[in-house]
Design an enzyme around this catalytic site. Structure first.
Site, PDB file in Angstrom:
ATOM      1  N   ASP A 218       0.864  -0.709   0.094  1.00 39.41           N
ATOM      2  CA  ASP A 218      -0.022  -0.059   0.043  1.00 39.41           C
ATOM      3  C   ASP A 218       0.630   1.334   0.443  1.00 39.41           C
ATOM      4  OD1 ASP A 218      -1.629   2.345   1.654  1.00 39.41           O
ATOM      5  OD2 ASP A 218      -3.600   0.586   1.069  1.00 39.41           O
TER       6      ASP A 218
ATOM      7  N   ASP B 208      -2.042   9.990 -10.541  1.00 37.22           N
ATOM      8  CA  ASP B 208      -1.645   9.141 -11.197  1.00 37.22           C
ATOM      9  C   ASP B 208      -0.469   8.534 -11.989  1.00 37.22           C
ATOM     10  OD1 ASP B 208      -4.261   8.843 -11.163  1.00 37.22           O
ATOM     11  OD2 ASP B 208      -4.339   9.999 -13.204  1.00 37.22           O
TER      12      ASP B 208
ATOM     13  N   ASN C  88      -1.958  13.367  -4.009  1.00 37.87           N
ATOM     14  CA  ASN C  88      -2.561  14.488  -4.307  1.00 37.87           C
ATOM     15  C   ASN C  88      -3.221  15.129  -3.648  1.00 37.87           C
ATOM     16  OD1 ASN C  88      -3.558  11.541  -6.296  1.00 37.87           O
ATOM     17  ND2 ASN C  88      -4.505  10.602  -5.080  1.00 37.87           N
TER      18      ASN C  88
ATOM     19  N   GLU D  82      -4.038   2.870  -4.083  1.00 41.66           N
ATOM     20  CA  GLU D  82      -3.062   2.662  -4.327  1.00 41.66           C
ATOM     21  C   GLU D  82      -2.624   1.757  -3.414  1.00 41.66           C
ATOM     22  OE1 GLU D  82      -4.366   5.051  -0.179  1.00 41.66           O
ATOM     23  OE2 GLU D  82      -4.603   4.177  -2.380  1.00 41.66           O
TER      24      GLU D  82
END
Length: 794
Positions: free
Chosen positions: A671, A688, A679, A714
């Site tokens: 993770d 991305d 973000n 993620e």
């Protein structure tokens, strides 16, 4: 007069009413009696012939032996005269004269008379002449030649010419042995030939030792005492048996006995077996002063060579009588049945005659009843003499207007007859007139119906099929022609409609994508296309003619990995009469690998086998789209790695494999740390890009067998088949290190928390996922940016 009154008798004397069994029995008894008479006559004749053959053999054998005895006397006599006329004879002269005489005799010898006072001087002189010691000898008690004892007189063997391999007993005193002495004394007293009693010869092979000694005295002056003796040593086996057939082939058993011998000893006896016949014969033989009894009997060889044919005659006669009686029984019984059948047939023929009279009228009615067929008969000139009701209805003429007035040519279209006549003339090589054109067949025709155009009474034209044949009378003579016409106007219209439909079908099949076909499978394994549209050529790149001749060409185009599946599906469809649908690959010479879809509906053929009606189409483009859609369905659109759906399917497959064959499996989950912050600070586009770079770095370090998937957001997972926990932990550490080694612009170093879990026996999917997820949770709780293995078992 009734038929029974004039029937002849069977064999001239047996009534027709007599039973066939009685005839057969009479013939059997007569034949058996004749057979017995013939057999008895043949047996008597056979006995006479056998006796004659036996007497001939006896006379020939007696003559041969007597001639040999006389020949021995003559040979010894010639040797006697040689000594009388020659005076003193040397050894070389003796050998030269005696050598040619050795025939049927073992030896010839010369023995002079020596008195007591002459012995010493005689032995010395002979020793000097021969160059070796010589003395007069006799047989001692042990049967060995030794020096003879003192006697007043000796007759030693001085010269000897022999056939024996043992040599000559030179010096042997003939007076030392009683039998020889007796023969010498008789010869001296009579002055003629004398023969000894049967004895064992000296210096002769054991097989020839039994024999006699033939002696002749030699005197210088007739009537005086001899000064020596010439002798012939005769072996009875050699004298009698030489030149005779072998025992296994001799027809006679022979025995010779010396009649002057008080013990009647046998001089010679054949070794072959005596036969069962009672045929015997006796003859007298003379040799010197002795008379011998020759007895002859038939041997087994004679019996076998002269066996009676009486049993064969009886067997053949009885068999012939049985066959003849059986044949007569069959003939008589068949004749009786035939006569009864003739009587029955006569009655039936009389009734049939009445029926035929009515049938003639009915035939006329039948001709007229055939209203759909025109039946026209003509004579040799072509003039119509039969015109049935069907012809009237078809052509519009009345029978009375046609019969005897019109010809067959006048009913046909003239231009058509002329064209046909020209064609036939060229084919046959001779001129065919138009009036005969409809009756003459071409060389390549098989007496088939031909299409013609007739002219009706109103001038209209009618298309018909015509079948013509010649008419013959009861004697096979040609008397006319018969023509049968069938109106084919409606049939021709139907054919034209069918042709139009076929053209339409062909045009439609050309514009329909794919190919339309009819396919049959007949026992035992006969595959055949009975119809194939133009599209089949494009599908398989095979010409239609080749395709219809050999359906196996299609199977050759099918990919090797698919051909057996296609064969099996066709056979299953034929067995169950179920709809056939299959997708398979073909390898084409020009377009390469293509995907084909085929569908067909089967039906069972009446004679066995299956017929399919179906079509095939090229689905290569559709397959390509399907592959693209499948790839999209299992791929994450952002990162390009496998998505959660593929991960779940692959994990299920691996678990099934482990439950079936055992092995190892590990799962790495990771993770991204603080991804929400990336973000929020840099925007989703940067987030991305970070995920894409992360997937690139991890993907470079994974093995080909590892499965890398994005579970969502993620969160990622790596499925490691055939990998235990230690190996998976090492791999996770490498992946963790690859993220920390290099920063990502513009966010810098990006880290992730890794959790590792390995499969345990009898564990399900949920247990493995839970332990891997728990390991990730532990890593995050411990401060993130690290690798944690699964929690230990309690």
């Amino acid at each position: 007069m009734p038929m029974q009154a004039v029937r002849p008798k069977i064999l001239g004397f047996i009534s027709e009413q007599a039973s066939a069994w009685l005839v057969a029995l009479v013939v059997l008894l007569t034949g058996s009696a004749l057979t017995v008479i013939v057999a008895w006559t043949a047996a008597d004749l056979y006995q006479q012939q056998v006796r004659q053959r036996f007497q001939l053999l006896v006379n020939e054998r007696y003559t041969r032996i007597q001639e040999r005895f006389e020949d021995q006397e003559q040979r010894l006599g010639s040797l006697q005269r040689f000594f009388v006329n020659s005076g003193d004879v040397s050894r070389a002269e003796f050998d030269g004269f005696a050598q040619p005489l050795l025939l049927h005799a073992r030896a010839y010898a010369w023995a002079p008379r020596i008195f007591r006072e002459q012995r010493s001087l005689f032995e010395q002189e002979i020793s000097r002449q021969r160059g070796v010691p010589f003395n007069i000898r006799e047989l001692n008690a042990a049967g060995v030649l030794a020096s003879a004892s003192e006697r007043d007189e000796y007759v030693p063997v001085l010269y000897s010419q022999t056939q024996s391999l043992l040599g000559s007993p030179l010096g042997f005193d003939l007076l030392a042995q009683p039998l020889r002495r007796s023969a010498l004394e008789r010869a001296q007293q009579s002055g003629k030939l004398a023969v000894s009693q049967p004895m064992q010869l000296v210096g002769v092979e054991p097989a020839y030792a039994a024999g006699v000694l033939l002696v002749a005295p030699v005197s210088k002056v007739a009537g005086t005492k001899p000064y020596g003796f010439v002798m012939a040593v005769i072996s009875m086996r050699q004298l009698v048996a030489d030149g005779l057939p072998r025992p296994s082939r001799d027809n006679l058993v022979m025995q010779i006995v010396d009649t002057s011998d008080t013990r009647q000893r046998v001089l010679y006896a054949s070794s072959n077996a005596v036969g069962n016949s009672d045929l015997t014969a006796a003859r007298r033989l003379t040799l010197g002063d002795h008379v011998y009894a020759l007895s002859l009997r038939a041997s087994e060889v004679f019996d076998k060579a002269n066996h009676s044919s009486m049993h064969t005659i009886l067997a053949m006669g009885v068999l012939l009588s049985v066959l003849l009686s059986a044949l007569l029984y069959v003939l008589v019984s068949q004749r009786q049945r035939a006569l009864k059948l003739v009587e029955q047939r006569t009655v039936q023929l009389r009734s049939r005659e009445q029926e035929l009279r009515g049938a003639h009228g009915q035939l006329r009615s039948v001709l007229n009843a055939a209203t759909q067929v025109a039946i026209i008969a003509t004579d040799l000139r072509g003039v119509v003499n039969t015109f049935n009701a069907g012809a009237e209805q078809m052509l519009g003429f009345k029978a009375e207007e046609v019969l005897g007035h019109l010809t067959l040519e006048s009913l046909h279209m003239a231009a058509e007859l002329e064209a046909r006549a020209v064609t036939l003339s060229l084919a046959l090589g001779k001129r065919i007139p138009p009036s005969q054109a409809m009756l003459v067949e071409s060389p390549d025709s098989q007496h088939e119906a031909r299409e013609w155009t007739l002219v009706r009474e109103d001038g209209s034209q009618l298309t018909v099929n015509m079948l013509a044949t010649v008419l013959l009378d009861d004697y096979g003579l040609w008397v006319g022609h018969l023509a049968i016409y069938l109106d084919v106007t409606q049939q021709k219209r139907a054919y034209e409609a069918l042709a139009a439909r076929d053209r339409l079908l062909k045009k439609l099949s050309i514009h329909v994508p794919g190919g339309i076909f009819q396919f049959t499978l007949e026992p035992p394994d006969n595959w055949r296309f009975i119809y194939a549209s133009e599209g089949m050529r494009d599908i398989y790149e095979i010409e239609l003619g080749v395709l219809q001749q050999d359906a196996g060409k299609v199977l050759e185009r099918i990919h090797p990995l698919d051909v057996e599946r296609v064969r099996a599906s066709i056979r299953l469809s034929a067995l169950q009469l179920s709809h056939w649908r299959e997708e398979y690959r073909v390898q084409l010479p020009q377009r390469g690998l293509r995907w084909i879809r085929g569908e067909a509906t089967p039906e069972e053929l009446p004679g066995g086998g299956t017929l399919w009606h179906g079509y095939v189409s090229d689905i290569s483009d559709l397959k390509r789209v399907e592959e693209e859609l499948r790839a999209l369905s299992i791929t994450d659109s952002l990162t390009g790695i496998y998505n959660r759906r593929y991960f779940q399917d692959r994990l299920k497959g691996e678990m099934l494999r482990l439950n079936r064959i055992s092995g190892a499996l590990s799962l790495i989950m990771l993770d991204v740390d603080h991804f929400k912050r990336i973000n929020d600070q840099h925007g989703h586009a940067v987030g991305d890009a970070v995920l894409q770079e992360l997937c690139r770095r991890i993907g470079q370090r994974l093995r080909r067998t590892d499965v890398f998937c994005r579970l969502g957001g993620e969160e990622f997972a790596v499925l490691c088949p055939n990998t235990d926990g230690t190996q998976a932990y090492s791999l996770a550490t490498q992946l963790w290190q690859s993220l920390r080694d290099t920063s990502m612009e513009p966010v810098g170093i990006v880290t992730a928390s890794f959790g590792v879990a390995s499969w345990r026996i009898d564990e399900g999917i949920d247990g493995l996922l839970l332990r891997a997820d728990s390991a990730v949770y532990v890593a995050k709780q411990a401060g993130r940016d690290r690798v944690k293995a699964e929690p230990l078992r309690a």
